[in-house]
Enzyme design. Structure first.
Site, short mmCIF file in Angstrom:
data_model
loop_
_atom_site.label_atom_id
_atom_site.label_comp_id
_atom_site.label_asym_id
_atom_site.label_seq_id
_atom_site.Cartn_x
_atom_site.Cartn_y
_atom_site.Cartn_z
N GLY A 224 48.33 -18.18 27.52
CA GLY A 224 48.19 -19.63 27.61
C GLY A 224 49.52 -20.36 27.63
O GLY A 224 50.59 -19.79 27.37
N HIS A 225 49.45 -21.65 27.90
CA HIS A 225 50.63 -22.52 28.02
C HIS A 225 51.39 -22.59 26.69
O HIS A 225 50.82 -22.81 25.64
CB HIS A 225 50.26 -23.91 28.48
N GLY A 226 52.70 -22.39 26.79
CA GLY A 226 53.55 -22.56 25.62
C GLY A 226 53.59 -21.36 24.68
O GLY A 226 54.14 -21.47 23.58
#
Lengths: 347, 347, 347
Positions: free
Chosen positions: B245-247
């Site tokens: 996922g993002h980040g």
């Protein structure tokens, strides 16, 4: 088509029982029982669907061999055909009204086909497909747009590779296979050995073999092993987003549902069914005809014919009882506390 | 090659112990111990494989430093080499007999390369690859057929991007990375905020960074975040169908198996191992060297070095005991009922 | 831009409360509170982030309507803007500093567009995209490189299809949809019937329909059914590697996180949220506004508004209590044994 013609064609395709006397009725489409409109043929199979016979707008239905249902259809003015398996006969009916898209033979001028590749008769190669050195393609094969075949791939007669799938070096695809879009076959297995400088790749010199009639769902991946083969047996069907690790051996007529993951070296006997999101650990062996229900986590061997569930996997009947008690754990805990208090009072 | 030459080359590649006096024997392939044929080199590591020494058709085997096994091989007329880690030495042996396919340098005439892109020396760009504006590609990089690089992508020396993968804007790929087919790096993270008209996209202005030696398996996805980076540490290996996922921030030398999912903002220390189908919730932190077994669901932080299992994740030793009792719940329930009945009778 | 201009533009985009008197301060970027540097705007929302206000290097922050925090920012010399939802306002702020990449209108000369296809105004078609017969594309649509559209696909105005995705025959994509890279829409559902010769394909004559504003994440798959539609309601957002089986009906404003799998014929009401790796069995119905936490396995219908967890899915509050007792099973077992021993001694 006329109902009489429909009956005649279905009788050629499958086994039908009796049917109603609505020879001239026009049927032009197939539809689910809940969604059918006038002019549609539908079917009923299973207790949960019987009630729709009272409300459906279908003009004709395929029914089980059940005179009560046939009578009900008759009363509502719905033409009917009976069959031992209405769903199987409905499958034949769909094919009367619908043919899946298949491009015409011929190679699109933008396809890149290596001079050492061999193509059979009536092959279709789509736009921007890339076919590398020493690839061998059988007769009546369809390679859709943007497919990439690495060197040495072999594809059997009549197989269909959908757009944007990638077949890596030396993969062998049998006859009558369907490879859906986004599939990756024959890429390097996840094989590493620890070394002083961290994880070190173990070269994957093996290959992937698909026997006849195998289907692989969209965006699924089948890896090749360090040595030997990853093999999928004849007529096995694999759904979308499935991972088949390096060196797995899958038997014939298996059904593997979406998002199942098999680690490396897993063995499945013939006729195994794995429901959605099942996981199987490294080198586990699952016997012929075994079934795992959805989300089962299999760490050890499973016997032929077994039905397993849960994580870790146990016998399905036991799992159902344990799962029923799991949600009663707060209540059981309470009972245990009360017993302890009673015993403390008594002593 | 001659067994004597094989021994000499393996001694250069890794650390070998002693070996049998079969200098002139011909070895032409590597194979698994169960499948090896005459002329093959194989290996034995782990209790479960020792028995194959009695049945294998291999002409030579790599054995542990165990004189009993060496004696057994000798008696069966099998040549042998000993090593502290037979599997690691077998990895070196594979590389003597097999080189993975790598296309020659040069840009295929059908590749579309933007005039503002910069390519290093000896780069290979396959048919129909698309390289957009301001992309920078290092030396000896291989971009396979149908790969798409969005604007501003940077790729380090010697990295290999397999067919049909897609690298989105501003993604930075380090040196010596392998990106398998169908991978998508740097697409928009799943970031939305509630609004009067429903979920509203939060623009994802960040980017994805892969450090040196990272491998990403087929059809895996690594999203870019709203702000900042999604980063994968040096030499971490990610298997097929994994979602990052993002980040997320993944340390060095991590091993992430197939179908693992990391939600947004997850942090992994160095040397973390996540087995297949593990899930990690938003912003959880997993300490260095921790391991989660297959299908573990991690909702909270995990300490460095921990071994966790189950859902929600708990200490593996505890989970093993609880899982063993889970399948005995019907029996425990029965005991509880009997105690209650006895107490009722007694009172 | 100047802080005063930033405040003015945010006030146009969203709803702001009060703000500090730092009109001439320069802000040139957005960043997360832990990573922000001088010149950055950041935000704080949620208890866990308040402490960063003491350490952040951000020059400006969006704060909740909380005078204590505002005072703290003031003391550290950080400019601030207050909002009811700092995260939502930060979303607006990102859009002031960042515009996602979108190629210019026009068809790349290497795109293959069938003569019977219809394209609206200002359409962008990337290199090597393939658009087959009778495709209809609305205005301002962007089709990225290497996308493949099978015959009869319809795409609404302003939708964006990212590189390497594949849209199968007759799929209908509404206006304002985003289809990420590697997505496969409208491929054949996993429908088979048993036959004498093994599993037999049931032709999938239906289609996939996406209503307005739907987003589908990278490498997700949405299958078409044997008859009828697979439908995804307006403004629903689907993350990466999700499987939507044939004949599913998803309501409006649903959020479906990564690696969720829906089997065939699943129905979701409006506003349903499914967290990562959730699985839903064939034909289950999930009521409007229901939520399933990560890894939940849903076998039966779920009521509107319910919050469910676990496998099989139960009420979340009950699941939390049962899960807490699961890890105490060894201890409960011990207590049970002690009671049995005590009773045996006493009797």
């Amino acid at each position: 088509m006329k109902f009489s013609e429909l009956v005649a064609q279905l009788a050629e395709a499958g086994v039908i029982g009796s049917f109603s006397a609505d020879a001239d009725l026009n049927i032009h489409q197939v539809a689910a029982i809940e969604e059918a409109e006038v002019g549609c043929l539908s079917f009923i199979e299973g207790e949960g669907y019987v009630r729709y016979l009272q409300t459906t707008q279908a003009s004709a239905v395929i029914l089980p061999n059940d005179e009560v249902l046939q009578q009900q259809a008759q009363e509502r003015g719905i033409a009917w055909i009976s069959a031992t398996s209405p769903k199987a006969l409905f499958t034949d009916a769909i094919s009367l009204f619908y043919q899946p898209y298949r491009p015409a033979p011929g190679c699109h001028p933008t396809a890149i086909i290596h001079e050492s590749a061999t193509l059979g008769a009536n092959v279709s190669v789509g736009a921007h497909a890339v076919i590398d050195a020493h690839v061998t393609i059988g007769d009546d094969v369809c390679i859709a747009a943007n497919v990439v075949l690495y060197p040495g791939v072999v594809i059997g007669d009549r197989s269909y590779l959908h757009a944007n799938c990638t077949i890596h070096e030396r993969t062998q695809i049998g006859v009558d296979c369907i490879i859906q879009s986004g599939v990756v076959l024959g890429a390097e297995g996840f094989g590493f050995v620890p070394s002083a400088s961290g994880l070190k790749r173990m070269e994957q010199s093996g290959c992937v073999v698909l026997e006849a009639g195998v289907e692989i769902g969209c965006n699924s991946t089948v890896d090749r092993p360090a040595v030997g083969e990853t093999r999928i047996g004849a007529n096995s069907k694999i759904d979308n987003l499935v991972q088949i690790g390096h060196g797995c051996r899958i038997g014939k007529n298996c059904a593997i549902c979406a998002q199942v993951g098999l680690a490396g070296g897993v063995t499945l006997g013939d006729g195994v069914t794995l429901a959605g999101q099942v996981g199987v650990a490294n080198r586990a062996k699952i016997g012929a005809g075994a079934t795992a229900s959805a989300k089962t986590g299999i760490h050890r061997d499973v016997k032929a014919g077994a039905l397993v569930s849960g994580f870790p996997a146990i016998d399905n009947a036991l799992w159902r009882r344990s799962a029923a008690l799991y949600k009663r754990l707060p209540e059981l805990y309470q009972s245990l506390r009360q017993i302890q208090q009673q015993l403390n009072r008594d002593s």
